[in-house]
Motif scaffolding. Structure first.
Motif, mmCIF file in Angstrom:
data_model
loop_
_atom_site.group_PDB
_atom_site.id
_atom_site.type_symbol
_atom_site.label_atom_id
_atom_site.label_comp_id
_atom_site.label_asym_id
_atom_site.label_seq_id
_atom_site.Cartn_x
_atom_site.Cartn_y
_atom_site.Cartn_z
ATOM 1 N N SER A 209 3.982 6.408 3.668
ATOM 2 C CA SER A 209 4.412 6.569 2.281
ATOM 3 C C SER A 209 5.436 7.686 2.173
ATOM 4 C CB SER A 209 3.211 6.883 1.382
ATOM 5 O OG SER A 209 3.637 7.399 0.131
ATOM 6 N N ALA A 210 6.659 7.341 1.776
ATOM 7 C CA ALA A 210 7.699 8.361 1.613
ATOM 8 C C ALA A 210 7.332 9.347 0.519
ATOM 9 C CB ALA A 210 9.030 7.681 1.305
ATOM 10 N N GLY A 211 6.700 8.861 -0.554
ATOM 11 C CA GLY A 211 6.325 9.748 -1.646
ATOM 12 C C GLY A 211 5.302 10.785 -1.224
ATOM 13 N N MET A 212 4.283 10.358 -0.497
ATOM 14 C CA MET A 212 3.270 11.299 -0.007
ATOM 15 C C MET A 212 3.899 12.289 0.972
ATOM 16 S SD MET A 212 0.285 10.399 -1.423
ATOM 17 C CE MET A 212 -1.182 10.589 -0.406
ATOM 18 N N LEU A 213 4.747 11.787 1.855
ATOM 19 C CA LEU A 213 5.345 12.644 2.874
ATOM 20 C C LEU A 213 6.303 13.661 2.258
ATOM 21 C CD1 LEU A 213 4.832 12.622 5.922
ATOM 22 C CD2 LEU A 213 7.037 11.498 6.198
ATOM 23 N N HIS B 48 8.366 10.000 8.905
ATOM 24 C CA HIS B 48 8.082 8.886 7.999
ATOM 25 C C HIS B 48 8.104 7.588 8.791
ATOM 26 C CE1 HIS B 48 9.551 5.998 4.660
ATOM 27 N NE2 HIS B 48 8.232 6.028 4.698
ATOM 28 N N ALA B 49 6.935 7.027 9.021
ATOM 29 C CA ALA B 49 6.847 5.780 9.787
ATOM 30 C C ALA B 49 5.456 5.185 9.641
ATOM 31 C CB ALA B 49 7.139 6.021 11.271
ATOM 32 N N LEU C 64 0.835 -1.204 0.000
ATOM 33 C CA LEU C 64 0.000 0.000 0.000
ATOM 34 C C LEU C 64 0.869 1.253 0.000
ATOM 35 C CD1 LEU C 64 -2.799 1.251 0.061
ATOM 36 C CD2 LEU C 64 -2.778 1.040 2.555
ATOM 37 N N SER C 65 1.948 1.251 0.771
ATOM 38 C CA SER C 65 2.856 2.402 0.784
ATOM 39 C C SER C 65 3.428 2.647 -0.603
ATOM 40 C CB SER C 65 3.989 2.186 1.790
ATOM 41 O OG SER C 65 3.500 2.134 3.106
#
Length: 237
Positions: free
Chosen positions: A81-85, A101-102, A9-10
């Motif tokens: 999600s690193a991309g969203m963050l 990010h976690a 999902l991430s």
């Protein structure tokens, strides 16, 4: 299709982050509804002196809603999600807003127990493999008497609500997702809502997790009966 969970999902949100803000901006009431749910936290004095945790902050739409409701609060946004963050962190924010990010499930190791006066979770719990475990964690992160607001797709239980959701997904949401190359993410969105709790069931889940004074509040427009705000209070001081 099985529901996306965890890293899968991430990764889907990472890919979808590029078009996410454009898609939600086209959804009638999306940002206004988040602001309404944020106001329902009822934080006094513009949040002055308060720490607020924004769980599942995504690209920062819920963070902005919290600032509109409590512009003096210190806000920590968290997303798996690193991309969203990255999209969220790249925006302009006042001092006192930070991002972590976690995954929600790992926050016990990152954040101190009882360190937040309020928690806001937008469109989060239906995406978790174990929402009860996450609610226990959230209750532990709240200071005594701290407040929780959950803004979530939770169908009201009427066949009409289910029919409206399926129609909107089939005619608007999923076609838009295909155009951006994110068909899997928006298939997941449709199914995750259908398979998650109804609004009364999620309210019961909150009470079983130890939250008191739980209320279920509707939202207007086409999302009436589809999206709700849930508010509750943690342990007494």
């Amino acid at each position: 299709m099985t529901l996306l969970r965890g890293d899968a999902l991430s990764a889907a949100f990472d890919h979808g982050s590029a078009a996410y803000d454009r898609l939600v901006a086209a959804s009638p009431g999306y940002h206004a509804h988040l602001r309404r749910s944020a106001r329902r936290l009822g934080l006094p004095d513009g949040g002055r002196g308060l720490r607020v945790l924004d769980l599942g902050c995504g690209t920062g739409a819920s963070t902005a809603a919290l600032l509109a409701a409590a512009h003096h609060a210190r806000i920590t946004g968290v997303d798996a999600s690193a991309g969203m963050l990255d999209r969220a962190a790249a925006k302009s924010w006042p001092e006192g807003v930070d991002f972590v990010h976690a995954p929600v499930e790992e926050l016990a190791g990152w954040l101190q127990s009882g360190s937040f006066d309020a928690v806001f979770a937008g469109y989060l719990f239906r995406n978790l493999a174990d929402p009860d475990k996450a609610l226990d964690l959230v209750r532990g992160l709240l200071a005594p008497g701290g407040r929780l607001a959950v803004h979530e797709y939770t169908l009201g239980g009427s066949p009409v609500h289910r029919a409206v959701w399926n129609t909107v997904c089939a005619t608007v949401i999923q076609p838009a997702g295909r155009l951006t190359g994110d068909a899997g993410l928006y298939r997941h969105l449709r199914r995750s809502v259908i398979e998650f709790d109804t609004a009364p069931a999620f309210a019961g889940r909150l009470r079983r997790a130890g939250f008191r004074d739980v209320r279920v509040l509707p939202l207007p427009g086409w999302q009436n009966g589809i999206t709700h705000t849930f508010v509750g209070v943690g342990e007494r001081s």
